[in-house]
Design a protein around this motif. Sequence first.
Motif, PDB file in Angstrom:
ATOM      1  N   SER A   2      -8.298  -7.510   4.390  1.00  0.00           N
ATOM      2  CA  SER A   2      -7.315  -8.706   4.748  1.00  0.00           C
ATOM      3  C   SER A   2      -6.677  -8.945   3.114  1.00  0.00           C
ATOM      4  N   SER A   3      -5.455  -9.121   2.852  1.00  0.00           N
ATOM      5  CA  SER A   3      -4.812  -9.456   1.667  1.00  0.00           C
ATOM      6  C   SER A   3      -4.600 -10.606   1.482  1.00  0.00           C
ATOM      7  N   ASP A   4      -5.120 -11.720   2.167  1.00  0.00           N
ATOM      8  CA  ASP A   4      -4.632 -13.029   1.905  1.00  0.00           C
ATOM      9  C   ASP A   4      -5.330 -13.673   0.739  1.00  0.00           C
ATOM     10  N   LYS A   5      -6.680 -13.196   0.417  1.00  0.00           N
ATOM     11  CA  LYS A   5      -7.451 -13.600  -0.713  1.00  0.00           C
ATOM     12  C   LYS A   5      -7.993 -12.366  -1.413  1.00  0.00           C
ATOM     13  N   VAL A   6      -7.373 -11.424  -1.443  1.00  0.00           N
ATOM     14  CA  VAL A   6      -7.828 -10.224  -2.291  1.00  0.00           C
ATOM     15  C   VAL A   6      -7.003 -10.168  -3.687  1.00  0.00           C
ATOM     16  N   LEU A   7      -8.096 -10.339  -4.891  1.00  0.00           N
ATOM     17  CA  LEU A   7      -7.821 -10.289  -6.155  1.00  0.00           C
ATOM     18  C   LEU A   7      -7.501  -8.686  -6.456  1.00  0.00           C
ATOM     19  N   THR A  56      -8.069 -10.483 -18.364  1.00  0.00           N
ATOM     20  CA  THR A  56      -6.956 -10.205 -17.723  1.00  0.00           C
ATOM     21  C   THR A  56      -6.701 -10.597 -16.412  1.00  0.00           C
ATOM     22  N   LEU A  57      -7.742 -10.295 -15.714  1.00  0.00           N
ATOM     23  CA  LEU A  57      -7.705 -10.512 -14.219  1.00  0.00           C
ATOM     24  C   LEU A  57      -7.873 -12.195 -14.100  1.00  0.00           C
ATOM     25  N   LEU A  58      -8.344 -12.787 -15.082  1.00  0.00           N
ATOM     26  CA  LEU A  58      -8.566 -14.232 -15.014  1.00  0.00           C
ATOM     27  C   LEU A  58      -7.487 -14.908 -15.671  1.00  0.00           C
ATOM     28  N   GLY A  59      -6.247 -14.332 -16.172  1.00  0.00           N
ATOM     29  CA  GLY A  59      -5.486 -14.745 -16.941  1.00  0.00           C
ATOM     30  C   GLY A  59      -5.537 -15.306 -18.289  1.00  0.00           C
ATOM     31  N   LEU A  60      -6.527 -14.982 -18.842  1.00  0.00           N
ATOM     32  CA  LEU A  60      -6.921 -15.273 -20.299  1.00  0.00           C
ATOM     33  C   LEU A  60      -6.377 -14.466 -21.115  1.00  0.00           C
ATOM     34  N   GLU A  61      -6.033 -13.197 -20.817  1.00  0.00           N
ATOM     35  CA  GLU A  61      -5.379 -12.261 -21.647  1.00  0.00           C
ATOM     36  C   GLU A  61      -4.107 -11.824 -21.037  1.00  0.00           C
ATOM     37  N   ARG A  62      -2.975 -11.666 -21.635  1.00  0.00           N
ATOM     38  CA  ARG A  62      -1.788 -11.347 -21.203  1.00  0.00           C
ATOM     39  C   ARG A  62      -1.613  -9.912 -20.991  1.00  0.00           C
ATOM     40  N   ALA A  63      -0.993  -9.546 -20.052  1.00  0.00           N
ATOM     41  CA  ALA A  63      -1.085  -7.934 -19.696  1.00  0.00           C
ATOM     42  C   ALA A  63       0.063  -7.527 -20.339  1.00  0.00           C
ATOM     43  N   ASN A  72      -1.624 -11.396  -2.770  1.00  0.00           N
ATOM     44  CA  ASN A  72      -0.064 -10.521  -2.737  1.00  0.00           C
ATOM     45  C   ASN A  72       0.881 -11.618  -3.394  1.00  0.00           C
ATOM     46  N   VAL A  73       0.239 -12.598  -3.963  1.00  0.00           N
ATOM     47  CA  VAL A  73       1.039 -13.442  -4.968  1.00  0.00           C
ATOM     48  C   VAL A  73       0.842 -13.096  -6.626  1.00  0.00           C
ATOM     49  N   PRO A  74       1.819 -12.632  -7.161  1.00  0.00           N
ATOM     50  CA  PRO A  74       1.753 -12.127  -8.608  1.00  0.00           C
ATOM     51  C   PRO A  74       1.182 -13.395  -9.520  1.00  0.00           C
ATOM     52  N   LEU A  75       0.393 -12.987 -10.202  1.00  0.00           N
ATOM     53  CA  LEU A  75      -0.362 -14.228 -11.132  1.00  0.00           C
ATOM     54  C   LEU A  75       0.915 -14.769 -12.191  1.00  0.00           C
ATOM     55  N   GLY A  76       1.015 -15.990 -12.118  1.00  0.00           N
ATOM     56  CA  GLY A  76       2.183 -16.569 -12.938  1.00  0.00           C
ATOM     57  C   GLY A  76       1.691 -17.133 -14.264  1.00  0.00           C
ATOM     58  N   ARG A  77       2.422 -17.359 -15.148  1.00  0.00           N
ATOM     59  CA  ARG A  77       2.059 -17.652 -16.600  1.00  0.00           C
ATOM     60  C   ARG A  77       2.127 -19.126 -16.726  1.00  0.00           C
ATOM     61  N   SER A  78       2.725 -19.974 -16.090  1.00  0.00           N
ATOM     62  CA  SER A  78       3.028 -21.393 -16.254  1.00  0.00           C
ATOM     63  C   SER A  78       1.363 -22.087 -15.999  1.00  0.00           C
ATOM     64  N   THR A  79       1.481 -23.202 -16.623  1.00  0.00           N
ATOM     65  CA  THR A  79      -0.059 -24.027 -16.457  1.00  0.00           C
ATOM     66  C   THR A  79      -0.239 -24.297 -15.021  1.00  0.00           C
ATOM     67  N   LYS A  80       0.812 -24.605 -14.029  1.00  0.00           N
ATOM     68  CA  LYS A  80       0.649 -25.055 -12.923  1.00  0.00           C
ATOM     69  C   LYS A  80       0.022 -23.970 -11.936  1.00  0.00           C
ATOM     70  N   ALA A  81       0.589 -22.773 -12.292  1.00  0.00           N
ATOM     71  CA  ALA A  81       0.409 -21.595 -11.456  1.00  0.00           C
ATOM     72  C   ALA A  81      -1.058 -21.023 -12.040  1.00  0.00           C
ATOM     73  N   LEU A  82      -1.408 -20.830 -13.198  1.00  0.00           N
ATOM     74  CA  LEU A  82      -2.885 -20.569 -13.601  1.00  0.00           C
ATOM     75  C   LEU A  82      -3.811 -21.569 -13.101  1.00  0.00           C
ATOM     76  N   LYS A  83      -3.761 -22.809 -13.089  1.00  0.00           N
ATOM     77  CA  LYS A  83      -4.683 -23.956 -12.589  1.00  0.00           C
ATOM     78  C   LYS A  83      -4.934 -23.294 -11.046  1.00  0.00           C
ATOM     79  N   ARG A  87      -8.511 -21.857  -9.226  1.00  0.00           N
ATOM     80  CA  ARG A  87      -9.129 -22.648  -8.292  1.00  0.00           C
ATOM     81  C   ARG A  87      -9.988 -21.477  -7.549  1.00  0.00           C
ATOM     82  N   GLN A  88      -9.329 -20.460  -7.225  1.00  0.00           N
ATOM     83  CA  GLN A  88      -9.664 -19.375  -6.204  1.00  0.00           C
ATOM     84  C   GLN A  88     -10.394 -18.153  -7.038  1.00  0.00           C
ATOM     85  N   VAL A  89     -10.128 -18.119  -8.374  1.00  0.00           N
ATOM     86  CA  VAL A  89     -10.890 -16.954  -8.953  1.00  0.00           C
ATOM     87  C   VAL A  89     -11.670 -17.708 -10.383  1.00  0.00           C
ATOM     88  N   GLN A  90     -12.680 -17.819 -10.255  1.00  0.00           N
ATOM     89  CA  GLN A  90     -13.580 -18.316 -11.384  1.00  0.00           C
ATOM     90  C   GLN A  90     -14.505 -17.601 -12.241  1.00  0.00           C
TER      91      GLN A  90
END
Length: 332
Positions: A2-7, A56-63, A72-83, A87-90
């Motif tokens: 299932s792709s709904d919660k796959v990193l 990089t997977l955690l958004g701590l390093e920029r690809a 299936n939702v690309p990782l955004g760079r805004s503070t709101k998107a990263l927050k 919550r899902q990837v710790q």
Amino acid sequence: MSSDKVLTARGLRVEFGLPGGRVARAVDGVDLDVAPGEIVALAGESGCGKTTLARTLLGLERATGGEVAFGNVPLGRSTKALKAYRRQVQLVLQDPSGALNPRHTVYDAVAEGLRIHGITDDEPGRVAEALSRAGLRPPERFFLAYPHELSGGQRQRVVIAGALVLEPSILVADEPVASLDASVRGEILSLLLRLKEDAGLGALVITHDLGLAWSIADRIAIMYLGRIVEQGPVEQVLTEPRHPYTRALVSVLPDSPVAEPVVLAGELPDASRIPGGCRFRPRCQEVAAGNALKVLDQCEGVDPAVLGPDAEPHLVACHLDRALRDPARMSG
């Protein structure tokens, strides 16, 4: 799957500029998936890019290129998107002493994530539940304790509780037991397995220890000089290693399926000086022994991608391996 919660990572690249105009390609075209309910081990020598990939997977390093996505939702760079994403990837760090503020109580350490995310309902209950899930029971006993009052294993459980309090789907654990003694290591690994079985929690576990990977992982990805060179079910990869690099790593394990220990020749990998063709070729024991003569032109000219038949979960980036599985390539 299932792709709904796959990193997922697709074609992920991370480059760093160095003095003299040089560039280090720390992550160089990685494809990787991690789903809830499975543990994936990412293994390889120090300096191969494992930690940079995790950051990089955690958004701590920029690809530099490629994409990280969750559900299936690309990782955004805004503070709101990263927050929302975190919550899902710790993250679970390898050194609990460094991860915990010595002036914060256990309660405050675990509650910090809730406060960052503005979660105010039933904070004490959420903290107690996270500590209990991490194996610190009764949880209230630990609320007012400070890190220096705890054992190393208890501190690591507090770090894990701090991740669990946000109810994530995936943990990214960078050498989560490297600083612990053997008996405590087993307890923490058992905890991760229980979280997987009881709560469907997934994890990417970064490690240089193939024995750890064998004991905990469902799948394993072997990384060399910024690339995944072999990946598949952990039992299959570690009992039937097909890439020469994986065979070298496995050869030193107790009861190894590789007959003799393999000593790799050549210089240690350097992400600023990646050789042309197959990046492992300068250290490859098969090339050194003359076993790859019929595919040497390919080894020298083409860096192989991790490919395999669609129905085959065990994937290998090696020209010789593909030739041995397709004799026509060897006789051509």
